[in-house]
Design a protein around this motif. Structure first.
Motif, PDB file in Angstrom:
ATOM      1  N   ASP A  30       0.984  -1.323   0.072  1.00  0.00           N
ATOM      2  CA  ASP A  30      -0.118  -0.145   0.060  1.00  0.00           C
ATOM      3  C   ASP A  30       0.985   1.287  -0.086  1.00  0.00           C
ATOM      4  N   ALA A  31       1.902   1.269   0.950  1.00  0.00           N
ATOM      5  CA  ALA A  31       2.736   2.364   0.918  1.00  0.00           C
ATOM      6  C   ALA A  31       3.523   2.619  -0.412  1.00  0.00           C
ATOM      7  N   GLU A  32       3.890   1.726  -1.010  1.00  0.00           N
ATOM      8  CA  GLU A  32       4.500   1.595  -2.463  1.00  0.00           C
ATOM      9  C   GLU A  32       3.685   2.462  -3.422  1.00  0.00           C
ATOM     10  N   LYS A  33       2.469   1.815  -3.210  1.00  0.00           N
ATOM     11  CA  LYS A  33       1.674   2.169  -4.321  1.00  0.00           C
ATOM     12  C   LYS A  33       1.149   3.821  -4.229  1.00  0.00           C
ATOM     13  N   SER A  34       1.003   4.088  -3.111  1.00  0.00           N
ATOM     14  CA  SER A  34       0.668   5.617  -2.773  1.00  0.00           C
ATOM     15  C   SER A  34       1.883   6.558  -2.725  1.00  0.00           C
ATOM     16  N   ASP A  35       2.948   5.828  -2.611  1.00  0.00           N
ATOM     17  CA  ASP A  35       4.204   6.837  -2.738  1.00  0.00           C
ATOM     18  C   ASP A  35       5.443   5.869  -3.411  1.00  0.00           C
ATOM     19  N   PRO A  36       5.518   5.890  -4.647  1.00  0.00           N
ATOM     20  CA  PRO A  36       6.339   4.946  -5.260  1.00  0.00           C
ATOM     21  C   PRO A  36       7.750   5.565  -4.721  1.00  0.00           C
TER      22      PRO A  36
ATOM     23  N   ARG B 182      13.552   4.694  -0.188  1.00  0.00           N
ATOM     24  CA  ARG B 182      13.680   5.502   0.895  1.00  0.00           C
ATOM     25  C   ARG B 182      13.853   5.247   2.318  1.00  0.00           C
ATOM     26  N   ASN B 183      12.936   4.033   2.634  1.00  0.00           N
ATOM     27  CA  ASN B 183      12.837   3.777   4.066  1.00  0.00           C
ATOM     28  C   ASN B 183      13.411   2.547   4.428  1.00  0.00           C
TER      29      ASN B 183
ATOM     30  N   PHE C  15       8.916   4.410  -1.902  1.00  0.00           N
ATOM     31  CA  PHE C  15       8.686   4.565  -0.428  1.00  0.00           C
ATOM     32  C   PHE C  15       9.806   3.443   0.151  1.00  0.00           C
TER      33      PHE C  15
END
Ligand code: KG4
Ligand code: ZN
Length: 341
Positions: A227-233, A238-239, A235
């Motif tokens: 989900d994180a990668e979908k909304s914030d490519p 970087r994290n 992610f």
């Protein structure tokens, strides 16, 4: 006369041979198998083929390094299980042939109980105290997660264990989701050192009593990342360090909760770690901290004795040898070998 044991370990993807003379380690040779790396996990058929290629040179090196001739060996110990059948067969067959040829007894060893007995290996020039009985051991490996009451070298009882994935599996599967190489545990550990363990909050599942459950953590990690990668490519990239540190913290917290509980329930304050995941720096630190806080005497093996090695097989075989607990020539490997009580 000295008791000289040759130990053989071949349960998974490490071929190892070790020599222990009167409880003192003389050599411990481990040959890993890089062939599995590109598949993201151990391929059983390739593992057993690699064991066949490695076993004779590994034993030869272990004997040479120990300065021991074949004729001086009193007995041979081998891993009977648990593990991969094809891999176990190589070590078992080697041990049988060696015992027959040299006319010496064999000792069949449970791989998991052997992990715990690393705490009794003595090394030349190393002053190390051993746990006294009874003690509690948190055994955390790629395939098992168990809280063990160790009553004696050869008598152990499982007080709690995972009802699904092992802690090592949780590390490895989450590492895979993050695109890290196999086995992923050490990679997560490395990245975690640079990260913030409080950056992300992952669930701390419990299975009730002294049991563990890790499959939910793995799934929630997977969904969170997707989900994180979908909304914030980007992610993940970087994290990465914070993700590793937070995941490691979650796994450590889960492991520590039952360890604290079992020590409280039993009143036992001699606490040991064993198995591959015992190499994890987060877990090692947590046990050291808990030891200070709760007045434990903690036993944390050196990293080389956490992952699979034959020194642990040889020390277990040494204690079985003292009891004359020999294995017959018709012993067969057991992929799901249980604890001997
Ligand atoms: O005991 P072991 O060598 O093999 C089994 O008997 O399963 O354990 C291997 C497991 C793997 O899951 C590996 O990722 C994990 O131990 N491991 C670690 C670390 N080093 C090895 N997990 C977390 N942090 C580490 N530093
Ligand atoms: Zn192991």
């Amino acid at each position: 006369m000295s008791i000289i044991i040759l130990g053989i370990e071949s349960s998974c993807d490490d071929t190892s041979a070790a020599v222990i003379a009167d409880g003192m380690l003389r050599s411990n040779i481990i040959s890993g198998q890089d062939v599995h790396m590109k598949y993201g996990g151990v391929v059983p058929e390739l593992a057993s083929r690699a064991h066949q290629q490695n076993i004779v040179p590994v034993v030869d090196t272990a004997l040479r390094e120990a300065g021991i001739s074949k004729q001086e060996i009193s007995a041979i110990g081998f891993t009977r299980g648990p593990g991969l059948m094809g891999s176990l067969l190589v070590g078992t067959s080697f041990a049988k042939g060696f015992a027959l040829a040299m006319n010496i007894p064999m000792l069949e060893i449970n791989h998991l109980q052997a992990h715990i007995l690393v705490h009794f290996i003595t090394e030349p020039g190393v002053d190390k105290s051993h746990p006294s009985f009874p003690f509690i051991c948190l055994l955390v490996s790629g395939g098992h997660t168990q809280l063990v009451l160790v009553k004696d070298h050869l008598s152990m009882e499982i007080l709690g264990q995972t009802i699904d994935d092992a802690a090592g599996e949780a590390f490895d599967k989450c590492a895979r989701v993050m695109g890290l190489p196999y086995p992923g545990g050490p990679w997560i550990d490395r990245h975690a050192r640079e990260g913030n363990p409080d950056a992300f909050k992952f669930s701390r599942p419990s299975a009730g009593g002294l049991n563990y459950s890790f499959s939910g953590l793995k799934t929630s990690f997977l969904y969170f990342l997707r989900d994180a990668e979908k909304s914030d490519p980007g992610f993940l990239k970087r994290n990465l360090s914070d993700l590793c540190a937070s995941l490691q913290q979650a796994i450590t917290d889960v492991l520590m909760a039952n360890l604290l509980k079992v020590s409280e329930n039993t009143g036992i304050k001699e606490i040991a770690l064993a198995g591959g995941v015992a190499a994890n720096s987060g877990l090692r630190n947590a046990v050291t901290e808990a030891a200070k806080k709760h007045n434990w005497k903690a036993f944390i093996p050196k990293p080389a004795f956490t992952t699979d090695n034959a020194a642990m097989i040889a020390i277990n075989a040494y204690y079985k040898y003292l009891e004359k607990d020999f294995a017959p020539q018709d012993t067969v490997p057991e992929a799901r070998l249980r604890f001997s009580p």
